[in-house]
Design a protein around this motif. Structure first.
Motif, mmCIF file in Angstrom:
data_model
loop_
_atom_site.group_PDB
_atom_site.id
_atom_site.type_symbol
_atom_site.label_atom_id
_atom_site.label_comp_id
_atom_site.label_asym_id
_atom_site.label_seq_id
_atom_site.Cartn_x
_atom_site.Cartn_y
_atom_site.Cartn_z
ATOM 1 N N GLN A 162 0.806 -1.220 0.000
ATOM 2 C CA GLN A 162 0.000 0.000 0.000
ATOM 3 C C GLN A 162 0.849 1.285 0.000
ATOM 4 N N TYR A 163 2.007 1.253 0.669
ATOM 5 C CA TYR A 163 2.709 2.517 0.928
ATOM 6 C C TYR A 163 4.142 2.614 0.413
ATOM 7 N N ALA A 164 4.725 1.521 -0.076
ATOM 8 C CA ALA A 164 6.116 1.621 -0.552
ATOM 9 C C ALA A 164 6.148 2.401 -1.856
ATOM 10 N N GLN A 165 7.190 3.231 -2.003
ATOM 11 C CA GLN A 165 7.362 3.962 -3.260
ATOM 12 C C GLN A 165 8.345 3.164 -4.115
ATOM 13 N N ASP A 166 8.187 3.245 -5.447
ATOM 14 C CA ASP A 166 9.015 2.445 -6.376
ATOM 15 C C ASP A 166 9.001 0.975 -5.986
ATOM 16 N N LYS A 167 7.808 0.462 -5.662
ATOM 17 C CA LYS A 167 7.788 -0.917 -5.173
ATOM 18 C C LYS A 167 7.953 -1.930 -6.310
ATOM 19 N N ILE A 168 8.485 -3.067 -5.951
ATOM 20 C CA ILE A 168 8.597 -4.189 -6.898
ATOM 21 C C ILE A 168 7.231 -4.866 -6.892
ATOM 22 N N THR A 169 6.623 -5.000 -8.066
ATOM 23 C CA THR A 169 5.263 -5.566 -8.075
ATOM 24 C C THR A 169 5.273 -7.028 -8.473
ATOM 25 N N VAL A 170 4.167 -7.674 -8.169
ATOM 26 C CA VAL A 170 4.013 -9.093 -8.461
ATOM 27 C C VAL A 170 3.958 -9.333 -9.973
ATOM 28 N N LEU A 171 3.573 -8.292 -10.716
ATOM 29 C CA LEU A 171 3.334 -8.477 -12.145
ATOM 30 C C LEU A 171 4.610 -8.453 -12.988
ATOM 31 N N GLU A 172 5.689 -7.878 -12.419
ATOM 32 C CA GLU A 172 6.894 -7.772 -13.250
ATOM 33 C C GLU A 172 7.671 -9.080 -13.262
ATOM 34 N N ASN A 173 8.682 -9.119 -14.118
ATOM 35 C CA ASN A 173 9.512 -10.307 -14.209
ATOM 36 C C ASN A 173 10.359 -10.404 -12.938
ATOM 37 N N LEU A 174 10.037 -11.386 -12.102
ATOM 38 C CA LEU A 174 10.706 -11.468 -10.801
ATOM 39 C C LEU A 174 12.030 -12.221 -10.922
ATOM 40 N N THR A 175 13.073 -11.484 -11.220
ATOM 41 C CA THR A 175 14.397 -12.097 -11.314
ATOM 42 C C THR A 175 14.867 -12.444 -9.901
ATOM 43 N N ARG A 176 15.921 -13.229 -9.841
ATOM 44 C CA ARG A 176 16.477 -13.614 -8.534
ATOM 45 C C ARG A 176 16.895 -12.369 -7.746
ATOM 46 N N GLU A 177 17.444 -11.373 -8.473
ATOM 47 C CA GLU A 177 17.876 -10.126 -7.824
ATOM 48 C C GLU A 177 16.683 -9.436 -7.154
ATOM 49 N N ASN A 185 16.976 -22.130 -1.924
ATOM 50 C CA ASN A 185 18.113 -23.029 -2.157
ATOM 51 C C ASN A 185 19.214 -22.748 -1.144
ATOM 52 N N SER A 186 19.383 -21.472 -0.845
ATOM 53 C CA SER A 186 20.338 -21.031 0.182
ATOM 54 C C SER A 186 19.980 -19.578 0.469
ATOM 55 N N LYS A 187 20.689 -18.953 1.395
ATOM 56 C CA LYS A 187 20.359 -17.572 1.788
ATOM 57 C C LYS A 187 20.251 -16.628 0.591
ATOM 58 N N ASP A 188 21.176 -16.785 -0.369
ATOM 59 C CA ASP A 188 21.215 -15.835 -1.486
ATOM 60 C C ASP A 188 20.657 -16.414 -2.774
ATOM 61 N N ASN A 189 19.936 -17.506 -2.656
ATOM 62 C CA ASN A 189 19.418 -18.143 -3.858
ATOM 63 C C ASN A 189 17.994 -18.626 -3.598
ATOM 64 N N ILE A 190 17.028 -17.797 -4.007
ATOM 65 C CA ILE A 190 15.630 -18.179 -3.831
ATOM 66 C C ILE A 190 14.912 -18.044 -5.168
ATOM 67 N N GLU A 191 13.889 -18.841 -5.357
ATOM 68 C CA GLU A 191 13.147 -18.762 -6.626
ATOM 69 C C GLU A 191 11.687 -19.141 -6.409
ATOM 70 N N ALA A 192 10.844 -18.598 -7.272
ATOM 71 C CA ALA A 192 9.441 -19.017 -7.266
ATOM 72 C C ALA A 192 9.412 -20.425 -7.840
ATOM 73 N N THR A 193 8.522 -21.262 -7.326
ATOM 74 C CA THR A 193 8.507 -22.647 -7.802
ATOM 75 C C THR A 193 7.079 -23.147 -7.935
ATOM 76 N N GLY A 194 6.927 -24.280 -8.610
ATOM 77 C CA GLY A 194 5.611 -24.914 -8.684
ATOM 78 C C GLY A 194 5.669 -26.140 -7.787
ATOM 79 N N ILE A 195 4.537 -26.498 -7.168
ATOM 80 C CA ILE A 195 4.535 -27.730 -6.373
ATOM 81 C C ILE A 195 3.590 -28.725 -7.050
ATOM 82 N N PRO A 196 3.774 -30.030 -6.800
ATOM 83 C CA PRO A 196 2.895 -31.018 -7.449
ATOM 84 C C PRO A 196 1.425 -30.706 -7.166
ATOM 85 N N ASN A 197 0.564 -30.973 -8.156
ATOM 86 C CA ASN A 197 -0.864 -30.689 -7.988
ATOM 87 C C ASN A 197 -1.454 -31.481 -6.840
ATOM 88 N N GLN A 198 -2.400 -30.848 -6.161
ATOM 89 C CA GLN A 198 -3.097 -31.553 -5.086
ATOM 90 C C GLN A 198 -4.027 -32.589 -5.688
#
Length: 312
Positions: A111-126, A163-176
């Motif tokens: 709601q209040y962050a300026q220049d926020k990173i949004t969910v819609l953009e390409n979410l790189t690891r950085e 994966n580690s402190k400096d390595n995170i990624e969005a992932t898919g999990i097996p279907n329920q």
């Protein structure tokens, strides 16, 4: 005013281990959620939340001065909204290990962050790491030390693989599979857990060489294996490794397990009807359970309230 909903989360694997660079897997849990709201006639709950938010915002103002490059907020609007009685309306139980403060942090950032990173953009690891770092600093107001993962999960509402402190990624999990016999469930301990004291017990234990060696050679090893098994859909290996993990936790993390649960924890390991593990920092709140046969687990734990999170 009513802001968007932010969901609770469950860290399926990685509690405590991620502090020591183990893998982790966090999934959104849509059963609970929270949103920022304003209302004319405030309840006692809303007034309490508003007062808490004011304390949190003083902390954010301090953070903005100390770390100007981290994140900037529209503090003027935020303070005006607080004066107008804004509060966080949440069904997420506090002290239960399902991310109540994480959802609040995500809502304020959104709601209040300026220049926020949004969910819609390409979410790189950085970008993911940048968000995680912002959220870690924001959430440390509540916990003393935060990994930033809970708010990240709540904000993005997608499973996150650590994966580690400096390595995170969005992932898919097996279907329920809703008619599957296997399940992950939550067990209500009926006690509110406090994160900060549990984390300090853990940090104190880390000074012990034997504890560090157990973490590396057993706890982190089985946690990593569980994450890989779960994501790969290898349920047979998942249960073998979850059983090992459950044993290691019972033997080495006793203070984090409410005493009245030591018996049923052991019972699960002996009968193989279910295996229990910590959900979040422990000390109360929810306990996470894994079973290959949900009906068997329900029978064995008939005196407790079970909430199914995921079926396969």
């Amino acid at each position: 005013m009513k802001g968007p909903l932010f969901y609770s989360k469950i860290l399926l694997f990685g509690e405590y281990g991620i502090i020591r660079d183990s893998k982790g897997l966090s999934i959104p849990y849509n059963f609970y959620n929270g949103a920022l709201k304003k209302s004319e006639n405030a309840t006692e709950e809303a007034l309490k939340s508003n007062a808490n938010l004011k304390r949190f915002v003083s902390y954010l103002e301090k953070l903005a001065t100390e770390e100007p490059n981290l994140v900037r907020f529209d503090l003027v609007t935020l303070n005006l909204d607080l004066e107008a009685g804004m509060y966080f309306d949440s069904s997420i139980p506090q002290g239960y290990g399902v991310g109540s403060s994480g959802a609040l942090v995500a809502a304020i950032y959104d709601q209040y962050a300026q220049d926020k990173i949004t969910v819609l953009e390409n979410l790189t690891r950085e970008k993911l790491l940048q968000l995680k770092n912002i959220f870690a600093q924001m959430e440390s107001f509540f916990h003393g030390k935060s990994s930033g993962l809970d708010p990240l999960n709540s904000y993005l509402s997608i499973p996150i693989l650590i994966n580690s402190k400096d390595n995170i990624e969005a992932t898919g999990i097996p279907n329920q599979s809703l008619d599957g016999k296997g399940a992950v469930f939550l067990l209500d301990s009926g006690i509110v857990g406090e994160t900060a004291p549990m984390v300090s017990i853990f940090m104190e234990n880390l000074k012990d060489k034997g504890f560090r060696s157990m973490l590396k050679n057993q706890f982190v090893k089985y946690t990593d294996a569980c994450v890989e098994n779960f994501l790969g859909g290898d349920m047979k290996s998942l249960f073998t490794n979850t059983k090992k993990l459950s044993k290691v936790v019972l033997n080495n993390f006793k203070p984090m397990i409410p005493e009245q649960f030591h018996g049923i924890w052991q019972q699960g390991i002996e009968t193989n009807d279910y295996y229990l593990k910590l959900c979040g920092s422990g000390g109360g709140g929810y306990i996470l359970g894994f079973t290959q046969d949900l009906e068997k687990a329900k029978t064995a734990l008939k005196d407790y309230k079970l909430e199914v999170v995921y079926q396969f």
